[in-house]
Design an enzyme around this catalytic site. Sequence first.
Site, PDB file in Angstrom:
ATOM      1  N   LYS A  14       0.554  -1.247   0.395  1.00 20.58           N
ATOM      2  CA  LYS A  14       0.113   0.019  -0.200  1.00 20.58           C
ATOM      3  C   LYS A  14       0.904   1.302  -0.017  1.00 20.58           C
ATOM      4  CE  LYS A  14      -2.246   2.319   3.573  1.00 20.58           C
ATOM      5  NZ  LYS A  14      -2.210   3.630   3.366  1.00 20.58           N
ATOM      6  N   ASP A  31      -3.388   3.815  -2.555  1.00 14.69           N
ATOM      7  CA  ASP A  31      -4.764   4.954  -1.176  1.00 14.69           C
ATOM      8  C   ASP A  31      -4.832   6.612  -1.364  1.00 14.69           C
ATOM      9  OD1 ASP A  31      -6.011   4.858   0.778  1.00 14.69           O
ATOM     10  OD2 ASP A  31      -4.955   4.978   2.312  1.00 14.69           O
ATOM     11  N   LYS A  38      -7.350   8.795  -1.378  1.00 13.50           N
ATOM     12  CA  LYS A  38      -8.454   8.896  -0.855  1.00 13.50           C
ATOM     13  C   LYS A  38      -8.987   9.692  -1.189  1.00 13.50           C
ATOM     14  CE  LYS A  38      -7.820   7.255   3.937  1.00 13.50           C
ATOM     15  NZ  LYS A  38      -6.109   7.114   3.619  1.00 13.50           N
ATOM     16  N   ASP A  69     -13.505  15.124  -4.190  1.00 10.11           N
ATOM     17  CA  ASP A  69     -13.532  16.210  -4.801  1.00 10.11           C
ATOM     18  C   ASP A  69     -15.006  16.049  -5.120  1.00 10.11           C
ATOM     19  OD1 ASP A  69     -13.399  18.978  -6.092  1.00 10.11           O
ATOM     20  OD2 ASP A  69     -10.863  18.433  -5.341  1.00 10.11           O
ATOM     21  N   THR A 127     -10.599   6.361  11.017  1.00 10.49           N
ATOM     22  CA  THR A 127     -10.479   5.997  12.850  1.00 10.49           C
ATOM     23  C   THR A 127     -10.156   7.384  13.831  1.00 10.49           C
ATOM     24  OG1 THR A 127      -8.370   4.888  11.693  1.00 10.49           O
ATOM     25  CG2 THR A 127      -9.890   3.718  11.866  1.00 10.49           C
ATOM     26  N   ARG A 176       3.305  -0.880  10.918  1.00 13.86           N
ATOM     27  CA  ARG A 176       4.542  -0.758  11.359  1.00 13.86           C
ATOM     28  C   ARG A 176       5.113  -2.051  12.036  1.00 13.86           C
ATOM     29  NH1 ARG A 176       2.919   4.800  14.545  1.00 13.86           N
ATOM     30  NH2 ARG A 176       0.239   3.274  13.405  1.00 13.86           N
TER      31      ARG A 176
HETATM   32  O1  C5P Z   1       1.440   0.769  10.552  1.00 14.19           O
HETATM   33  P1  C5P Z   1      -0.264   1.187  10.689  1.00 14.19           P
HETATM   34  O2  C5P Z   1      -0.305  -0.491  10.905  1.00 14.19           O
HETATM   35  O3  C5P Z   1      -0.781   1.678  12.181  1.00 14.19           O
HETATM   36  O4  C5P Z   1      -0.441   1.660   9.606  1.00 14.19           O
HETATM   37  C1  C5P Z   1      -1.530   1.563   8.970  1.00 14.19           C
HETATM   38  C2  C5P Z   1      -2.095   1.998   7.614  1.00 14.19           C
HETATM   39  O5  C5P Z   1      -3.191   2.215   7.617  1.00 14.19           O
HETATM   40  C3  C5P Z   1      -1.245   3.626   7.243  1.00 14.19           C
HETATM   41  O6  C5P Z   1      -0.885   3.251   6.172  1.00 14.19           O
HETATM   42  C4  C5P Z   1      -2.446   4.238   7.811  1.00 14.19           C
HETATM   43  O7  C5P Z   1      -2.660   5.696   7.193  1.00 14.19           O
HETATM   44  C5  C5P Z   1      -3.783   3.473   7.212  1.00 14.19           C
HETATM   45  N1  C5P Z   1      -4.929   3.755   7.571  1.00 14.19           N
HETATM   46  C6  C5P Z   1      -5.273   3.745   8.841  1.00 14.19           C
HETATM   47  N2  C5P Z   1      -6.411   4.314   9.409  1.00 14.19           N
HETATM   48  C7  C5P Z   1      -7.304   4.796   8.564  1.00 14.19           C
HETATM   49  C8  C5P Z   1      -6.613   4.537   7.037  1.00 14.19           C
HETATM   50  C9  C5P Z   1      -5.711   4.310   7.143  1.00 14.19           C
HETATM   51  O8  C5P Z   1      -4.149   3.435   9.614  1.00 14.19           O
HETATM   52  N3  C5P Z   1      -8.619   4.450   9.068  1.00 14.19           N
END
Ligand code: C5P
Length: 240
Positions: free
Chosen positions: A38, A65, A67, A70, A129, A220
């Site tokens: 992603k 991604d 998002k 517009d 979230t 992460r």
């Molecule tokens: O590092 P981590 O597992 O928290 O990464 C989650 C990924 O999903 C990040 O790229 C974050 O921007 C994305 N994301 C999220 N919550 C959302 C939408 C996207 O954590 N509601």
Amino acid sequence: MIPLMTPAERIYCAIDTTDLDHAVKLATALHGTIGGIKLGLEFFMACGTAGYKSIADLGMPIFLDLKFHDIPNTVAGAIRAVMPLAPRIITIHSQGGPDMMQRAANTAREEAAKLSVQRPWVVGVSVLTSLDSDDLSAIGVQDTVEDQVARLAGLAQANGLDGMVCSPKEISLARKVAGPDFKLVVPGIRPAGSALGDQKRVMTPDEAIKAGADILVIGRPITGASDPAAAARAIADSIE
Ligand code: C5P
């Protein structure tokens, strides 16, 4: 018959960095261990389409991604602009409304046919979230987060989107509203015992798949591991 996805194929690793060399190293290490990569706003704003191609050329499906949010005409133009990159999944904001969702879905279908590339899933972001009911109230939405997610899931499905991005907590609700074929793309995944970081409402990979997630977005816990490929394999193995 469409082949079922393996646990590993359901994992997309979020590579959130502005450093192209680092991103290429990570994606190279992960090749063959997960379903795809992603790439989001942070990477794309810094590295652009050239950076995207450096990752895509490694051969894994890409979830782009960005998002989009517009007016329908501008979102349609943005989708036309990224379609030559042949992403497997793209995101728009469901809060852009029914017309925008329809235009996005139709444009992706038409453009994919024109370019002879695989049509991407067009997936709607529901409620970020990072927002709670107080934040929704501050922008004039009086419903709870759950009610708003349920409404947007129904709207997304009725207006031709393939699925939605939702938190683990909302998987069962979205499934109930939108049925078995609606794709649920789920971040906020943490293997048992790993650091939460800034994620609050999390599930383990196995719990999220059992609840009905189609795709797990994991950043992460994989990118921060000393051996990212081993971490990704361990996560896939943890899914029954
Ligand atoms: O590092 P981590 O597992 O928290 O990464 C989650 C990924 O999903 C990040 O790229 C974050 O921007 C994305 N994301 C999220 N919550 C959302 C939408 C996207 O954590 N509601």
